[in-house]
Design an enzyme around this catalytic site. Structure first.
Site, PDB file in Angstrom:
ATOM      1  CB  CYS A 112      -0.948   0.002   1.201  1.00 32.45           C
ATOM      2  SG  CYS A 112      -2.114  -1.379   1.201  1.00 32.45           S
ATOM      3  CG  HIS A 252      -3.220   3.330   2.973  1.00 26.40           C
ATOM      4  ND1 HIS A 252      -3.458   3.212   1.616  1.00 26.40           N
ATOM      5  CD2 HIS A 252      -3.451   2.107   3.510  1.00 26.40           C
ATOM      6  CE1 HIS A 252      -3.817   1.970   1.349  1.00 26.40           C
ATOM      7  NE2 HIS A 252      -3.821   1.282   2.470  1.00 26.40           N
ATOM      8  CG  ASN A 282      -6.489  -0.856   1.313  1.00 31.15           C
ATOM      9  OD1 ASN A 282      -5.784  -0.325   0.456  1.00 31.15           O
ATOM     10  ND2 ASN A 282      -5.975  -1.510   2.337  1.00 31.15           N
TER      11      ASN A 282
END
Length: 325
Positions: A112, A252, A282
């Protein structure tokens, strides 16, 4: 001279799944998912849609917004954990599809944190003055490595792509600081167990669902908060800035509770935090640039504003970047 994002593009699959859709296939509810994650919708790529297919329109949009010709791109970096193939790289496939002449192209795997890692690599290449225009792409099709019977992971992830043009520009605006790091001692807490040289594909690996994401949610939550806080502090320090100097925070978008924990720690006003986890879930490496694109589209980012990006991903990798637009 400074390194700046001069154009950014985004692309999502046409199919989406709401929490209500998951209620039909899992023992879950819209309320349960929303309260624990903040997610309402996520996007699913088609079965025959590869990562490069998803990324290509985002690349074209970024090129158009940067007002450059495709031939001016002299390096392509693709951040992804779900490439078309293990080899050749998705970057090489995009280089060919964009019709570019022979151009350096490679994939980068940092989970990520992938976009921040790739942006840092691009920044250093540009500052070496050996490159002038770099295409950074972040694309993921995480739904293809999801066990849709696993309530702990199935609702968390989605697909999407973003692309950004990085260039050297006149003036002082651009990337003010960056910080990337990793702690590999905890790599087992977020992992795709099979498909690599450790556990090659086999009947056993398929039967044991080893080609799906496995995650220790509590451990990931705890380390995501602490590592994103530490990387944010370091990026601010390297830029000689305080949190009050930042106009917009883009963390994030893995989980609303992670975001809330970080913003509470820094005592950041909610109006200064851009949230997209509800709209896209996500999307691993593509999450940060998609959130950045979203903030730009909403008019939240204006010239002269300082924006802080921070992320955490499998590895564990983590990092942060301060950009003045």
């Amino acid at each position: 001279m400074a390194v700046q994002i001069t154009g950014i593009g985004m692309n999502l699959p046409s199919k989406s799944m709401t929490n209500s859709d998951f209620e039909k296939i899992l023992d879950t509810s819209d309320q349960w998912i929303t309260e624990r994650t903040g997610i309402k919708v996520r996007y699913f790529s088609d079965k025959d849609q590869a990562a490069s297919d998803l990324a290509y329109p985002a690349c074209l949009e970024a090129i158009e917004k940067a007002k450059i010709s495709k031939d001016s791109i002299d390096l392509i970096i693709v951040a992804t954990v779900t490439p078309d193939y293990l080899f050749p790289t998705t970057a090489c496939i995009l280089q060919n599809r964009l019709g570019l002449p022979p151009t350096p192209a490679f994939d980068l795997l940092a989970g990520c944190t992938g976009f921040i890692y790739a942006a840092e690599v691009a920044r250093n290449f540009l500052e070496s003055q050996r490159y002038k225009c770099i295409l950074v792409v972040a694309v993921e099709e995480l739904t293809k490595i999801l066990d849709l019977q696993d309530r702990n992971t199935a609702v968390l992830f989605g697909d999407g792509a973003a692309a950004a043009i990085f260039q050297h520009i006149e003036g002082d605006t651009g990337i003010l600081s960056s910080y990337i790091s990793a702690d590999g001692s905890k790599h087992q807490n977020l992992i795709l167990p099979a498909g690599g040289s450790k556990n090659p594909a086999s009947i056993e690996s398929i039967n044991n669902k080893m080609h799906y994401i496995k995650m220790d949610g509590k451990a990931v939550f705890r380390d995501a908060v602490s590592m994103m806080i530490s990387s944010t502090k370091e990026a601010l320090s390297r830029a000689n800035l305080n949190k009050e100097d930042i106009d917009l925070f883009i963390p994030h978008q893995a989980n609303i509770r992670i975001i809330q924990s970080i913003t509470k720690y820094f005592e950041i006003e909610q109006s200064k935090v851009h949230i997209t986890v509800d709209k896209y879930a996500n999307i691993s490496s593509a999450t940060i640039p998609i959130a950045l694109y979203d903030a730009m589209s909403c008019g939240k980012i204006k010239n002269g504003m300082k924006v802080l990006l921070t992320a955490f991903g499998a590895g564990f990798t983590y990092g942060a970047m301060v950009i003045e637009f």
